[in-house]
Write an enzyme that holds these catalytic residues in place. Structure first.
Site, PDB file in Angstrom:
ATOM      1  N   LYS A  22       4.967  -1.989 -11.925  1.00 60.31           N
ATOM      2  CA  LYS A  22       4.782  -0.500 -10.960  1.00 60.31           C
ATOM      3  C   LYS A  22       5.830  -0.420 -10.075  1.00 60.31           C
ATOM      4  O   LYS A  22       6.600   0.557  -9.780  1.00 60.31           O
ATOM      5  CB  LYS A  22       3.584  -0.556 -10.716  1.00 60.31           C
ATOM      6  CG  LYS A  22       3.111   0.302  -9.205  1.00 60.31           C
ATOM      7  CD  LYS A  22       1.943   0.233  -8.707  1.00 60.31           C
ATOM      8  CE  LYS A  22       1.668  -0.876  -7.597  1.00 60.31           C
ATOM      9  NZ  LYS A  22       2.060  -0.287  -6.114  1.00 60.31           N
ATOM     10  N   ASN A  23       6.173  -1.581  -9.161  1.00 62.46           N
ATOM     11  CA  ASN A  23       6.928  -1.376  -8.075  1.00 62.46           C
ATOM     12  C   ASN A  23       8.636  -1.362  -8.519  1.00 62.46           C
ATOM     13  O   ASN A  23       9.204  -1.366  -7.532  1.00 62.46           O
ATOM     14  CB  ASN A  23       6.566  -2.638  -7.280  1.00 62.46           C
ATOM     15  CG  ASN A  23       5.285  -2.459  -6.376  1.00 62.46           C
ATOM     16  OD1 ASN A  23       4.799  -1.192  -6.372  1.00 62.46           O
ATOM     17  ND2 ASN A  23       4.761  -3.593  -5.835  1.00 62.46           N
ATOM     18  N   CYS A 115      -2.162   2.026   0.637  1.00 61.62           N
ATOM     19  CA  CYS A 115      -3.513   1.033   0.624  1.00 61.62           C
ATOM     20  C   CYS A 115      -3.533   0.506   2.463  1.00 61.62           C
ATOM     21  O   CYS A 115      -2.627   0.470   2.808  1.00 61.62           O
ATOM     22  CB  CYS A 115      -2.978  -0.214   0.168  1.00 61.62           C
ATOM     23  SG  CYS A 115      -3.637  -0.115  -1.468  1.00 61.62           S
ATOM     24  N   ARG A 120       1.836  -0.890   8.690  1.00 63.95           N
ATOM     25  CA  ARG A 120       3.057  -0.385   7.554  1.00 63.95           C
ATOM     26  C   ARG A 120       4.035   0.639   8.214  1.00 63.95           C
ATOM     27  O   ARG A 120       4.125   1.659   7.879  1.00 63.95           O
ATOM     28  CB  ARG A 120       2.522   0.019   6.376  1.00 63.95           C
ATOM     29  CG  ARG A 120       1.575  -0.910   5.662  1.00 63.95           C
ATOM     30  CD  ARG A 120       1.063  -0.665   4.422  1.00 63.95           C
ATOM     31  NE  ARG A 120       2.215  -1.064   3.453  1.00 63.95           N
ATOM     32  CZ  ARG A 120       2.043  -0.533   1.970  1.00 63.95           C
ATOM     33  NH1 ARG A 120       0.938  -0.051   1.527  1.00 63.95           N
ATOM     34  NH2 ARG A 120       2.927  -0.894   1.207  1.00 63.95           N
ATOM     35  N   ASP A 303       1.234  -9.821  -2.904  1.00 63.53           N
ATOM     36  CA  ASP A 303       0.614  -8.989  -3.696  1.00 63.53           C
ATOM     37  C   ASP A 303      -0.192  -9.794  -4.685  1.00 63.53           C
ATOM     38  O   ASP A 303      -1.240  -9.391  -5.529  1.00 63.53           O
ATOM     39  CB  ASP A 303       1.515  -8.131  -4.790  1.00 63.53           C
ATOM     40  CG  ASP A 303       2.021  -7.142  -3.701  1.00 63.53           C
ATOM     41  OD1 ASP A 303       1.693  -6.713  -2.815  1.00 63.53           O
ATOM     42  OD2 ASP A 303       3.192  -6.474  -4.293  1.00 63.53           O
ATOM     43  N   ARG A 395      -4.269   2.557  -9.739  1.00 65.82           N
ATOM     44  CA  ARG A 395      -2.992   2.807  -9.244  1.00 65.82           C
ATOM     45  C   ARG A 395      -1.883   1.720  -9.756  1.00 65.82           C
ATOM     46  O   ARG A 395      -0.820   2.265  -9.822  1.00 65.82           O
ATOM     47  CB  ARG A 395      -3.198   2.775  -7.660  1.00 65.82           C
ATOM     48  CG  ARG A 395      -3.797   3.539  -6.877  1.00 65.82           C
ATOM     49  CD  ARG A 395      -3.921   3.493  -5.458  1.00 65.82           C
ATOM     50  NE  ARG A 395      -2.423   3.292  -4.941  1.00 65.82           N
ATOM     51  CZ  ARG A 395      -2.313   3.175  -3.819  1.00 65.82           C
ATOM     52  NH1 ARG A 395      -3.015   2.711  -2.976  1.00 65.82           N
ATOM     53  NH2 ARG A 395      -1.013   3.102  -3.459  1.00 65.82           N
TER      54      ARG A 395
END
Ligand code: EPU
Length: 415
Positions: A22-23, A115, A120, A303, A395
């Site tokens: 995903k990233n 999230c 952030r 993660d 997600r």
């Protein structure tokens, strides 16, 4: 609302293929804004974060078709404005900023959501883009940036931020002259984005290290690209197998990308073996305690911190886990405690006294990786766990319930 119903206590057995990261895919979707030609990305899982990125692209005037291959075509862009409604659900939306600035010379983008794992901020993104010549103002929650021309610069990041490195790199590929990015992020997804940009005609070297050098070019062209596999999905399945016991082989994964997780699972007492593109874990009995500190790559990934907290919850002994990347990423702990885990948090440190067994109950997914931690807890718990999730898992995980079912787990999803 999604409800995952999990019957715990079954060892995992079998083989599962890891999906594309995903990233890695999300920044590539935004990088497609850098060319008027067609961009093809292979084997993209249709995660909800991918769909959100595609919706943003469409709003800007881009076109796409999805199937075995995701085809993106941003021939002409209608606007360079991304309002709050479009970006509020996904932090990675900020990655539209560098490409839009490079392509259109201006961008207006609302500060995104995402999230809830800490403040952030995006100061490092802005610092880098400003150094490339952008004038950036924050007005009513929206970043307004413009630059007649972008020019190469020497940029030092105070922290090796993944997103800032990607955003700056995407703007710098079309800037005039050379950009040197010091203390850059070295994550495999950053390296993959750089390789993707190079396949489009960009001139980048040093990706995968802490110094990335970008020589600006005038235009980028079409590309067909296969992104790397998802090391976080892989680490999640390995942690699940270590917690439940069993014998699981993951295919389509580069073991080099999950060195830290493999090391920690070995310390837990599991037996791991690998080929160049697969990893096998064999685990039996209670895992041993583990001490972990999350760090930028190649350190232990933040993660996977939540998933390893779930594993440590059933380990023999007291584990100490320190989260250094995000200041508030322990939202899963309260839910693990509801399942019988013995965990105390002192600022960024979690002290986990392993218990013999967790007990299934009703829990809520607090965020994406926290949700994955609760799936692992449910898989190794006694009885039934009902995990309520407002869509966090979808997600970032490609059909996690089907892949676990393939490994013999009893897990069902009701949407
Ligand atoms: N930070 C700043 N200023 C900035 C940017 C970051 O202070 O301008 C801080 C953050 O607040 C955080 C730390 O730096 O404390 C790391 O943030 P980073 O920018 O590296 O993270 P990101 O780009 O927002 C990506 C992943 C995250 C992953 C982190 C760290 C994507 C789309 N997201 O986020 O993935 O946790 O890197 O590896 O690539 C996830 O997949 O669950 C996820 C949250």
């Amino acid at each position: 609302m999604c409800i995952y119903k999990i019957e715990g206590g079954i060892p995992l057995q079998g083989q599962v293929e890891i999906s594309c990261a995903k990233n890695a895919v999300l920044p590539m979707i935004f990088a497609s804004l850098l060319t008027t030609e067609e961009v093809k990305i292979k084997n993209v899982p249709l995660l909800s974060d991918v769909q959100t990125s595609l919706q943003i692209l469409q709003l800007l005037g881009g076109e796409y078709t999805s199937g075995a291959e995701l085809c993106l075509h941003n021939r002409t862009l209608r606007t360079s404005q991304a309002p709050y409604e479009a970006v509020r659900s996904m932090r990675a939306s900020i990655l539209a900023m560098g490409p839009l600035l490079a392509r259109m010379g201006n961008v207006s983008i609302a500060l995104p959501g995402g999230c809830a794992i800490g403040a952030r901020p995006v100061d490092l993104h802005l610092k880098g883009l400003t150094a490339l010549g952008a004038d950036i103002q924050l007005e009513h929650g929206t970043l307004q940036a413009r630059a007649k021309t972008l020019h190469g610069s020497q940029i030092y990041l105070d922290f090796p931020s993944v997103g800032a490195t990607e955003n700056i790199m995407m703007a710098a590929v079309l800037a005039q002259g050379e950009t040197i990015l010091n203390n850059a992020a070295a994550e495999p997804e950053v390296e993959d984005l750089a390789n993707f940009l190079c396949a489009m005609g960009a001139r980048i070297c040093g990706q995968g290290s802490d110094t990335i050098i970008i020589e600006g070019v005038n235009t980028l062209h079409s590309v067909q690209y296969q992104p790397i596999a998802d090391r976080i999905e892989a680490g999640t399945f390995l942690a699940a197998a270590a917690a439940c016991g069993g014998d699981v082989t993951l295919t389509h994964i580069n073991p080099e990308h999950i060195r830290a997780a493999i090391a920690k699972l070995t310390e837990c007492g599991a037996a791991l073996s690998e080929t160049t593109n697969s990893v096998r874990i064999q685990a039996a009995g209670r895992p041993r305690k583990i001490d972990i500190k999350s760090l930028p790559y190649p350190g232990f990934p933040t993660d996977l911190q939540a998933q390893f907290c779930a594993l440590a919850s059933v380990a023999n002994g007291a584990s100490v886990i320190v989260e250094t990347v995000f200041e508030q990423r322990y939202n899963h702990i309260a839910e693990l405690v509801r399942m019988g885990a013995d965990i105390k948090i002192d600022e960024r440190t979690a002290i986990i006294n392993g218990v013999e067994i967790l007990s299934g109950t009703h829990v809520c997914a607090p965020d994406l990786r926290g949700g994955a931690a609760l799936v692992i807890a449910g898989l190794c718990a006694n009885g039934t766990t009902e995990l309520r999730d407002e869509g966090h898992l979808q997600r970032g995980y490609d059909h996690i319930e089907s892949k676990l079912t393939q490994l013999g787990a009893k897990i069902s999803l009701t949407e």
